[in-house]
Enzyme design. Structure first.
Site, PDB file in Angstrom:
ATOM      1  N   HIS A 127     -38.023 -10.768  23.912  1.00  0.00           N
ATOM      2  CA  HIS A 127     -36.632 -11.128  24.202  1.00  0.00           C
ATOM      3  C   HIS A 127     -36.056 -11.889  23.003  1.00  0.00           C
ATOM      4  O   HIS A 127     -36.720 -12.793  22.471  1.00  0.00           O
ATOM      5  CB  HIS A 127     -36.548 -12.076  25.398  1.00  0.00           C
ATOM      6  CG  HIS A 127     -37.008 -11.517  26.710  1.00  0.00           C
ATOM      7  ND1 HIS A 127     -36.134 -11.145  27.716  1.00  0.00           N
ATOM      8  CD2 HIS A 127     -38.244 -11.308  27.206  1.00  0.00           C
ATOM      9  CE1 HIS A 127     -36.822 -10.723  28.771  1.00  0.00           C
ATOM     10  NE2 HIS A 127     -38.118 -10.819  28.488  1.00  0.00           N
TER      11      HIS A 127
ATOM     12  N   ASN B 103     -42.677 -12.885  27.795  1.00  0.00           N
ATOM     13  CA  ASN B 103     -43.201 -13.276  29.103  1.00  0.00           C
ATOM     14  C   ASN B 103     -44.485 -12.492  29.367  1.00  0.00           C
ATOM     15  O   ASN B 103     -44.542 -11.283  29.130  1.00  0.00           O
ATOM     16  CB  ASN B 103     -42.167 -12.973  30.198  1.00  0.00           C
ATOM     17  CG  ASN B 103     -40.910 -13.808  30.043  1.00  0.00           C
ATOM     18  OD1 ASN B 103     -40.972 -14.960  29.617  1.00  0.00           O
ATOM     19  ND2 ASN B 103     -39.769 -13.241  30.384  1.00  0.00           N
TER      20      ASN B 103
ATOM     21  N   GLY C  33     -43.314 -14.790  34.126  1.00  0.00           N
ATOM     22  CA  GLY C  33     -42.048 -14.148  34.484  1.00  0.00           C
ATOM     23  C   GLY C  33     -41.941 -12.698  34.040  1.00  0.00           C
ATOM     24  O   GLY C  33     -40.846 -12.135  34.014  1.00  0.00           O
TER      25      GLY C  33
ATOM     26  N   HIS D 124     -42.455  -6.516  25.478  1.00  0.00           N
ATOM     27  CA  HIS D 124     -41.100  -6.599  24.914  1.00  0.00           C
ATOM     28  C   HIS D 124     -40.842  -8.026  24.484  1.00  0.00           C
ATOM     29  O   HIS D 124     -41.290  -8.974  25.124  1.00  0.00           O
ATOM     30  CB  HIS D 124     -40.043  -6.134  25.922  1.00  0.00           C
ATOM     31  CG  HIS D 124     -40.205  -6.710  27.288  1.00  0.00           C
ATOM     32  ND1 HIS D 124     -41.183  -6.271  28.165  1.00  0.00           N
ATOM     33  CD2 HIS D 124     -39.556  -7.714  27.916  1.00  0.00           C
ATOM     34  CE1 HIS D 124     -41.107  -6.973  29.292  1.00  0.00           C
ATOM     35  NE2 HIS D 124     -40.139  -7.866  29.154  1.00  0.00           N
TER      36      HIS D 124
ATOM     37  N   ASP E 299     -30.199  -6.249  27.053  1.00  0.00           N
ATOM     38  CA  ASP E 299     -30.735  -6.439  28.401  1.00  0.00           C
ATOM     39  C   ASP E 299     -29.655  -6.110  29.439  1.00  0.00           C
ATOM     40  O   ASP E 299     -28.489  -6.479  29.278  1.00  0.00           O
ATOM     41  CB  ASP E 299     -31.219  -7.888  28.566  1.00  0.00           C
ATOM     42  CG  ASP E 299     -32.169  -8.042  29.742  1.00  0.00           C
ATOM     43  OD1 ASP E 299     -33.363  -8.280  29.509  1.00  0.00           O
ATOM     44  OD2 ASP E 299     -31.712  -7.914  30.910  1.00  0.00           O
ATOM     45  N   ILE E 300     -30.061  -5.457  30.517  1.00  0.00           N
ATOM     46  CA  ILE E 300     -29.125  -5.060  31.571  1.00  0.00           C
ATOM     47  C   ILE E 300     -28.614  -6.273  32.356  1.00  0.00           C
ATOM     48  O   ILE E 300     -27.543  -6.224  32.963  1.00  0.00           O
ATOM     49  CB  ILE E 300     -29.797  -4.027  32.515  1.00  0.00           C
ATOM     50  CG1 ILE E 300     -28.770  -3.178  33.234  1.00  0.00           C
ATOM     51  CG2 ILE E 300     -30.736  -4.688  33.508  1.00  0.00           C
ATOM     52  CD1 ILE E 300     -29.357  -1.935  33.896  1.00  0.00           C
TER      53      ILE E 300
HETATM   54  P1  5GP Z   1     -39.502  -9.507  31.669  1.00  0.00           P
HETATM   55  O1  5GP Z   1     -39.047 -10.191  32.935  1.00  0.00           O
HETATM   56  O2  5GP Z   1     -40.556  -8.456  31.980  1.00  0.00           O
HETATM   57  O3  5GP Z   1     -39.921 -10.436  30.572  1.00  0.00           O
HETATM   58  O4  5GP Z   1     -38.240  -8.776  31.092  1.00  0.00           O
HETATM   59  C1  5GP Z   1     -37.771  -7.554  31.566  1.00  0.00           C
HETATM   60  C2  5GP Z   1     -36.311  -7.490  31.204  1.00  0.00           C
HETATM   61  O5  5GP Z   1     -35.893  -6.156  31.322  1.00  0.00           O
HETATM   62  C3  5GP Z   1     -35.412  -8.332  32.106  1.00  0.00           C
HETATM   63  O6  5GP Z   1     -34.707  -9.277  31.318  1.00  0.00           O
HETATM   64  C4  5GP Z   1     -34.499  -7.307  32.757  1.00  0.00           C
HETATM   65  O7  5GP Z   1     -33.189  -7.759  32.936  1.00  0.00           O
HETATM   66  C5  5GP Z   1     -34.561  -6.151  31.774  1.00  0.00           C
HETATM   67  N1  5GP Z   1     -34.353  -4.856  32.392  1.00  0.00           N
HETATM   68  C6  5GP Z   1     -34.880  -4.403  33.567  1.00  0.00           C
HETATM   69  N2  5GP Z   1     -34.479  -3.156  33.810  1.00  0.00           N
HETATM   70  C7  5GP Z   1     -33.684  -2.792  32.763  1.00  0.00           C
HETATM   71  C8  5GP Z   1     -32.966  -1.591  32.454  1.00  0.00           C
HETATM   72  O8  5GP Z   1     -32.990  -0.592  33.169  1.00  0.00           O
HETATM   73  N3  5GP Z   1     -32.244  -1.603  31.301  1.00  0.00           N
HETATM   74  C9  5GP Z   1     -32.207  -2.676  30.463  1.00  0.00           C
HETATM   75  N4  5GP Z   1     -31.463  -2.582  29.368  1.00  0.00           N
HETATM   76  N5  5GP Z   1     -32.863  -3.823  30.731  1.00  0.00           N
HETATM   77  C10 5GP Z   1     -33.598  -3.879  31.872  1.00  0.00           C
END
Ligand code: 5GP
Length: 113
Positions: free
Chosen positions: A101, A86, A92, A99, A29-30
């Site tokens: 986590h 999520n 969230g 995806h 994760d970034i």
């Molecule tokens: P969500 O909030 O949809 O469950 O998770 C999305 C995740 O993607 C977040 O934890 C966010 O930090 C990660 N994320 C968003 N943009 C990028 C990216 O460009 N690269 C990577 N590696 N992770 C990302």
């Protein structure tokens, strides 16, 4: 329109890849929320878990098996870890491409905030 994760799968956006096979990719994760924070992403995009169907059963199982195997590979087997999906606004979700986590490397609070 490709999702952000589809662009990562297609190598249009860089990411640190932790695992890849024919069905999924796993990236670090970034914006990690724990010392280990990886995302396991199906290559065939499903928007979110609530949109999954019986046809997705095999890939959903594969994502969870991959999450567990990655947690082991990243050294979390003894200490423990959390697997999170999520879904939607209150869940969230920020990227509309399913995806999983995998978080670990520190004690995680419960219930989540
Ligand atoms: P969500 O909030 O949809 O469950 O998770 C999305 C995740 O993607 C977040 O934890 C966010 O930090 C990660 N994320 C968003 N943009 C990028 C990216 O460009 N690269 C990577 N590696 N992770 C990302």
């Amino acid at each position: 329109m490709k999702t952000l994760f589809q662009k990562i799968i297609d190598r249009e956006i860089p990411a640190k890849i932790a695992h890849e096979d024919e069905k999924c990719i796993a990236i670090h994760d970034i914006n990690p929320q724990a010392p280990v924070h990886v995302l396991v992403i199906p290559k065939n995009p499903i928007a979110r878990i609530a949109m999954a169907s019986v046809d997705d059963q095999a890939v959903l199982g594969h994502l969870l098996l991959t999450a567990g195997a990655l947690a082991k590979k990243l050294g979390l087997e003894q200490s423990g870890f959390r697997v999170v999906i999520n879904n939607g606004r209150d869940g969230g979700e920020t990227v509309p491409h399913l995806h999983v986590h995998v978080l670990g490397g520190r004690p995680l609070a419960w219930p989540p905030g």
